[in-house]
Design a protein around this motif. Structure first.
Motif, mmCIF file in Angstrom:
data_model
loop_
_atom_site.group_PDB
_atom_site.id
_atom_site.type_symbol
_atom_site.label_atom_id
_atom_site.label_comp_id
_atom_site.label_asym_id
_atom_site.label_seq_id
_atom_site.Cartn_x
_atom_site.Cartn_y
_atom_site.Cartn_z
ATOM 1 N N THR A 94 0.807 -1.012 0.085
ATOM 2 C CA THR A 94 0.034 0.155 -0.198
ATOM 3 C C THR A 94 0.793 1.222 0.149
ATOM 4 O O THR A 94 0.446 2.470 -0.706
ATOM 5 N N GLN A 111 -4.478 6.627 5.255
ATOM 6 C CA GLN A 111 -5.700 7.036 4.312
ATOM 7 C C GLN A 111 -5.872 6.432 3.280
ATOM 8 O O GLN A 111 -6.770 6.054 2.729
ATOM 9 N N LEU A 112 -4.558 6.050 2.404
ATOM 10 C CA LEU A 112 -4.399 5.417 1.293
ATOM 11 C C LEU A 112 -4.931 4.047 1.626
ATOM 12 O O LEU A 112 -5.787 3.476 0.848
ATOM 13 N N GLU A 114 -6.873 3.003 3.973
ATOM 14 C CA GLU A 114 -8.454 2.948 4.217
ATOM 15 C C GLU A 114 -9.176 2.990 2.934
ATOM 16 O O GLU A 114 -10.163 2.367 2.712
ATOM 17 N N THR A 115 -8.718 3.894 1.964
ATOM 18 C CA THR A 115 -9.301 3.800 0.341
ATOM 19 C C THR A 115 -9.282 2.433 -0.011
ATOM 20 O O THR A 115 -10.261 1.978 -0.897
ATOM 21 N N ARG A 116 -8.047 1.858 -0.024
ATOM 22 C CA ARG A 116 -7.954 0.654 -0.697
ATOM 23 C C ARG A 116 -8.919 -0.474 -0.162
ATOM 24 O O ARG A 116 -9.332 -1.359 -0.774
ATOM 25 N N GLN A 118 -11.847 -0.041 1.154
ATOM 26 C CA GLN A 118 -13.067 0.197 0.850
ATOM 27 C C GLN A 118 -13.268 -0.223 -0.723
ATOM 28 O O GLN A 118 -14.351 -0.245 -1.125
ATOM 29 N N LEU A 119 -12.243 -0.552 -1.666
ATOM 30 C CA LEU A 119 -12.401 -0.722 -3.098
ATOM 31 C C LEU A 119 -13.127 -1.942 -3.049
ATOM 32 O O LEU A 119 -13.187 -3.071 -2.302
ATOM 33 N N LYS A 124 -9.832 -4.759 -6.352
ATOM 34 C CA LYS A 124 -8.451 -4.664 -5.428
ATOM 35 C C LYS A 124 -7.667 -5.892 -5.984
ATOM 36 O O LYS A 124 -6.406 -5.881 -6.151
#
Length: 231
Positions: A94, A111-112, A114-116, A118-119, A124
């Protein structure tokens, strides 16, 4: 809440990660480990979403550790050695944090992650399915979904993708260890193919995305056994 562990053989690194993590409301640092082996056993029994992972460790390197865990677990490498960055990203890390880690950079990495997390799962999985190989002086990303077959050329391998090919200095056997076994199969001493792109299996050859690939007697039965549930 993102469930996090930290793996580093230096206790001071745990203190820094813990201090940063306490300031971020959407992550929970549930455990820290001085031993990568101990962390592996923990992951088998507990939910882990994200690992802060050192690379240079005595029992098991961070690179080896990352290759062993579920690819759905996010990995953020934490190390003092920038030369490991490319290998980290090859393993779909990540992020990559250089020590000493400041809070701003730590927050951005979280934060990155967290974004990944949620993909959608399909997206992913597609992002994670790739490797980097050297092409001359450059490094090239090879997506597994785009790779049709690989052909041995002496001490090189010619990687044939749907729209291009790349010649890299590596043996076919070494390459095969870096490819997912459920997606790529050896059909000849000089060829590895994508099982998902097989169109036809003949007596002495396989048609893979329109390409005629030789099929040796040694690998024919193994190929048919592997594809038995799909043929």
């Amino acid at each position: 809440m993102i469930k996090v562990i930290a793996v580093d053989d230096e206790p001071v690194a745990h203190d820094i990660i813990r201090s940063h993590a306490e300031k971020i409301p959407f992550i929970s640092l549930d455990a820290t480990f001085l031993s990568a082996t101990d962390a592996l056993f923990y992951i088998k029994n507990e939910r882990v979403d994200l690992v802060f992972l050192d690379i240079a460790m005595p029992d098991l390197s961070g690179i080896e550790f990352a290759a062993m865990i579920n690819p759905g677990i996010q990995v953020i490498f934490t190390t003092a050695y920038p030369e490991y960055a490319l290998k980290g990203f090859e393993l779909a890390a990540t992020d990559y944090l250089l020590k000493p880690i400041n809070f701003t950079r730590f927050l951005k990495a979280c934060q990155l992650a967290e974004t990944r997390l949620q993909l959608p799962e399909v997206k992913k999985r597609d992002e994670e399915q790739a490797l980097f190989v050297k092409d001359g002086h450059d490094w090239v990303q090879i997506k597994f979904s785009n790779l049709v077959y690989a052909k041995a050329e002496d001490n090189y391998v010619d990687l044939h993708e749907i729209d291009k090919h790349t010649l890299t200095r590596i043996t076919l056997t070494e390459l095969q260890t870096r490819l997912p076994a459920d997606q790529f199969l050896r059909v000849h001493k000089s060829f590895v193919i994508s099982r998902h792109k097989i169109e036809r299996i003949e007596k002495h050859q396989v048609i893979v995305a329109g390409n005629k690939i030789p099929l040796s007697k040694l690998y024919r039965n193994q190929l048919l056994q592997n594809l038995e549930g799909e043929l």
